[in-house]
Write an enzyme that holds these catalytic residues in place. Structure first.
Site, PDB file in Angstrom:
ATOM      1  N   ASP A 138       0.853  -1.180   0.000  1.00 16.57           N
ATOM      2  CA  ASP A 138       0.000   0.000   0.000  1.00 16.57           C
ATOM      3  C   ASP A 138       0.894   1.237   0.000  1.00 16.57           C
ATOM      4  O   ASP A 138       1.877   1.289   0.743  1.00 16.57           O
ATOM      5  CB  ASP A 138      -0.891  -0.019   1.245  1.00 16.57           C
ATOM      6  CG  ASP A 138      -1.912   1.101   1.220  1.00 16.57           C
ATOM      7  OD1 ASP A 138      -2.959   0.924   0.575  1.00 16.57           O
ATOM      8  OD2 ASP A 138      -1.664   2.147   1.841  1.00 16.57           O
ATOM      9  N   ASN A 156      -2.374  12.470  -3.791  1.00 18.44           N
ATOM     10  CA  ASN A 156      -3.284  12.561  -4.936  1.00 18.44           C
ATOM     11  C   ASN A 156      -4.103  13.850  -4.877  1.00 18.44           C
ATOM     12  O   ASN A 156      -4.261  14.538  -5.876  1.00 18.44           O
ATOM     13  CB  ASN A 156      -4.203  11.337  -4.939  1.00 18.44           C
ATOM     14  CG  ASN A 156      -4.733  11.017  -6.317  1.00 18.44           C
ATOM     15  OD1 ASN A 156      -4.117  11.330  -7.330  1.00 18.44           O
ATOM     16  ND2 ASN A 156      -5.880  10.388  -6.357  1.00 18.44           N
ATOM     17  N   ASP A 182      -1.861   9.400 -10.832  1.00 10.92           N
ATOM     18  CA  ASP A 182      -1.800   8.227 -11.714  1.00 10.92           C
ATOM     19  C   ASP A 182      -0.366   7.948 -12.151  1.00 10.92           C
ATOM     20  O   ASP A 182       0.062   6.795 -12.238  1.00 10.92           O
ATOM     21  CB  ASP A 182      -2.671   8.443 -12.960  1.00 10.92           C
ATOM     22  CG  ASP A 182      -4.152   8.224 -12.687  1.00 10.92           C
ATOM     23  OD1 ASP A 182      -4.500   7.825 -11.551  1.00 10.92           O
ATOM     24  OD2 ASP A 182      -4.957   8.452 -13.608  1.00 10.92           O
ATOM     25  N   ASP A 208      -4.373   2.231  -4.813  1.00 11.71           N
ATOM     26  CA  ASP A 208      -2.934   2.350  -4.554  1.00 11.71           C
ATOM     27  C   ASP A 208      -2.414   1.105  -3.846  1.00 11.71           C
ATOM     28  O   ASP A 208      -1.464   1.165  -3.082  1.00 11.71           O
ATOM     29  CB  ASP A 208      -2.630   3.613  -3.743  1.00 11.71           C
ATOM     30  CG  ASP A 208      -3.292   3.613  -2.376  1.00 11.71           C
ATOM     31  OD1 ASP A 208      -4.371   3.007  -2.233  1.00 11.71           O
ATOM     32  OD2 ASP A 208      -2.730   4.210  -1.434  1.00 11.71           O
TER      33      ASP A 208
END
Length: 193
Positions: A62, A70, A79, A105
Site C-alpha cells: 500500500d 493525490n 496516476d 494504490d
C-alpha cells in the site's frame, strides 16, 4: 482473394486477439495484472501448493498517505506516481513472479516457490527501490513510502479469500506499527518438517 491476403488477414487477426488477451488480464494504468487475473493466479498457486507442498509467498503493498498526495497534486500526477511505483515493483521481482494492481494504490505480488525469508528480502528491495518516484507531469521527484504485508502460504489457506484476508491483516499491522515498513507473518507450519 489470393493466399497472401488471406495470410495477412489471419496474421492481423491473431495480433488483435493477442492484444485483446493482454488487455483482458492487465490493468490499463500500470500494465500489471488486473484483479481477475490475480484471482486466477492465486487459485493456480493454491492448487499447486496443495499438490507439491512447496510454499509460495504473497506481498500486499500500500502506498502510504497516497490520498493526500493525490489530492494535493491532482489525479494525473497521482496516476503517474502509481504507474511509476508499478514499474519499480516490476523491476524488483523475478520473471517467474506475478505483480498485480489490487485497487487504487494497492498492489499484490505472488512470489512463486518462495519461503518467507526470501519474500522478506524481496519486500525490502521493493520498498527501497520505490523510495523515490519521478513525476514528469510536474517535473518533480517524490519521496514515496510503502507499507508491505508478507505471508507464506499455509495449509489453512484453502481459498483465495482466506489467503487475501491473511495478507491484508499483515498489511494492516505494517500500517498500524508506523507505515514505511514490512510486516512479516511467520509461518505456523514449517513445510520442511
Amino acid at each position: 482473394l489470393d493466399q497472401a491476403k488471406i495470410e495477412e488477414a489471419s496474421a492481423s487477426m491473431q495480433q488483435k486477439n493477442a492484444l485483446l488477451e493482454t488487455l483482458s488480464v492487465t490493468d490499463s494504468l500500470t500494465g500489471l495484472f488486473n484483479r481477475n487475473k490475480l484471482n486466477a493466479i492465486i487459485n493456480d498457486q493454491l492448487a499447486r501448493y496443495e499438490r507439491n507442498k512447496r510454499p509460495f509467498s504473497v506481498l500486499m503493498i500500500d502506498v502510504d498517505h497516497f490520498k493526500t498526495l493525490n489530492d494535493s497534486l491532482g489525479h494525473v500526477a497521482g496516476d503517474e506516481i502509481i504507474a511509476g511505483i508499478a514499474r519499480k515493483i516490476s523491476q524488483s521481482i523475478r520473471n517467474v513472479d506475478f505483480a498485480a494492481r489490487f485497487g487504487g494504490d494497492e498492489f499484490i505480488i505472488i512470489l512463486a516457490d518462495t519461503a518467507i525469508s526470501e519474500a522478506l528480502k524481496t519486500a525490502e528491495r521493493i520498498r527501497a527501490h520505490a523510495a523515490s518516484v519521478h513525476c514528469g507531469t510536474i517535473s518533480k521527484t517524490f519521496k514515496v513510502t510503502l507499507s508491505i504485508g508478507v505471508i507464506q502460504s499455509e495449509p489453512e489457506d484453502t481459498s483465495l479469500t482466506i489467503l487475501l484476508s491473511r495478507v491484508d491483516g499483515a498489511l494492516y499491522e505494517a500500517k498500524r506499527s508506523g507505515r514505511d515498513r514490512v510486516y512479516c507473518v511467520q509461518p505456523k507450519s514449517d513445510s520442511a518438517t
